[in-house]
Enzyme design. Sequence first.
Site, mmCIF file in Angstrom:
data_model
loop_
_atom_site.group_PDB
_atom_site.id
_atom_site.type_symbol
_atom_site.label_atom_id
_atom_site.label_comp_id
_atom_site.label_asym_id
_atom_site.label_seq_id
_atom_site.Cartn_x
_atom_site.Cartn_y
_atom_site.Cartn_z
ATOM 1 N N ASP A 209 0.729 -1.058 0.072
ATOM 2 C CA ASP A 209 0.199 0.089 0.080
ATOM 3 C C ASP A 209 0.715 1.289 -0.111
ATOM 4 O O ASP A 209 2.125 1.298 0.370
ATOM 5 C CB ASP A 209 -0.761 0.069 1.319
ATOM 6 N N LYS A 231 -0.542 2.244 -7.521
ATOM 7 C CA LYS A 231 -0.318 2.612 -8.749
ATOM 8 C C LYS A 231 -1.089 1.899 -9.785
ATOM 9 O O LYS A 231 -1.219 2.048 -11.178
ATOM 10 C CB LYS A 231 0.867 2.525 -9.572
ATOM 11 N N MET A 346 -9.237 8.584 8.318
ATOM 12 C CA MET A 346 -9.442 9.152 7.032
ATOM 13 C C MET A 346 -10.569 10.322 6.906
ATOM 14 O O MET A 346 -11.529 10.257 5.914
ATOM 15 C CB MET A 346 -9.738 7.900 5.913
#
Length: 418
Positions: A209, A231, A346
């Site tokens: 990650d 990616k 988050m």
Amino acid sequence: MSERDVAPGGAAPYPLGLRLHRRRVVVVGGGAVATRRVPALLDAGADVLLVAPELTPALRAHVDAGRLRWEARRFAPADLDGAWLVQVAVDDPAAAASVSAAAAERRIFCVRADDREAATAWTPAVTRHGPVTVAVLGGGDPRRAMTVRDAVRDLLAARSGSLPTDPAAAGRSRPGGRVALVGAGPGDPELITVKGLRLLTEAEVVVADRLVPGLLLDELRADVELVDASKIPYGPARTQEEINRIIVDRALAGRFVVRLKGGDPYVFGRGGEELLACAAAGVPVTVVPGVTSAVAVPAVAGVPVTHRAVAHEFTVVSGHVAPDSPDSLVRWEALAALRGTLVILMGLKNLAAIAATLLAHGRPGRTPVAVVQEGTTGAQRTIRSTLDTVAADVTAAGLRPPAVVVVGDVVNALTAGA
């Protein structure tokens, strides 16, 4: 390892690995020495009988859990009937000698914590590295044995790559390859677990990650295939499908795959989805928990998520979905009514909406808030604010993800008297 010239009787001890699974081992004594020795015996699967009038709390916990049997009295020779090994962990020479005599009569090896010269077996200093166990005898000197043991342990820990393995045996034990879901911790590379680091050094494929500590990747062997999961193209759902496919395909090709994830694999890490994908393909999976940022990041910023007389609960919630979104699964109104600590992961993008929702449902505006950016790393930044101003303060400070938000009185628990 041993030194012949200092062994009892001039002879070197004969090193041996005892397979004690379901075999009786008697431990005499219930103090600190027994507390240290019993866990390894239990780990070996031994049928442990503990004989002692009193026990330490740690040993009592093993008894209460049903892991061993305890006779709450002094030793009797009949206790050794059917035993394969006895460990004497008392500091009374006369009592220890009586156990040695009973063991000698029955030809049972006896370890003596009080007198190594009177023992018929020595307990080595031990280090374990995956399936490898290294036991060191220091010629009767425990400190020498521990010094050598520690040096061997450090060499094994620093080794790049797995230890030599019989290819045929590896093929039998790991058909079709295998997968490990490893939590890398919150950012500091030293916060990965010992087991996680060992598996990482054994990996043939690493799927990482973006929040994984970069220094861990820098230490991979040159022949390891590194897949940067951050990616992979497509949207979030397709990205996870592609990650699942890569993990499964590499494992079915017979390779050992480590899925390296920031924090803990099961704390907003989608590790469960990856395990299910592997299970559907018949790929064996090992899960290695990681140090989660929900607890670790506040801690390094000086904020305990619980504190006596301040907070008896803490709740961890994802803030990646706005409170007013139909996709939100969080009952923010219920969280606003809690008195304990709220940890939001988050949630920086939606912090203004989250704070407004908590205020609207009754959480006081003066409630302390801490926001920690890139906790446990060299880029860590922390601001302290209150619920009614935190969104503006974060914007003014220019904080960016990843960040952990802590809401509650614990934010000031360690600074109140400073």
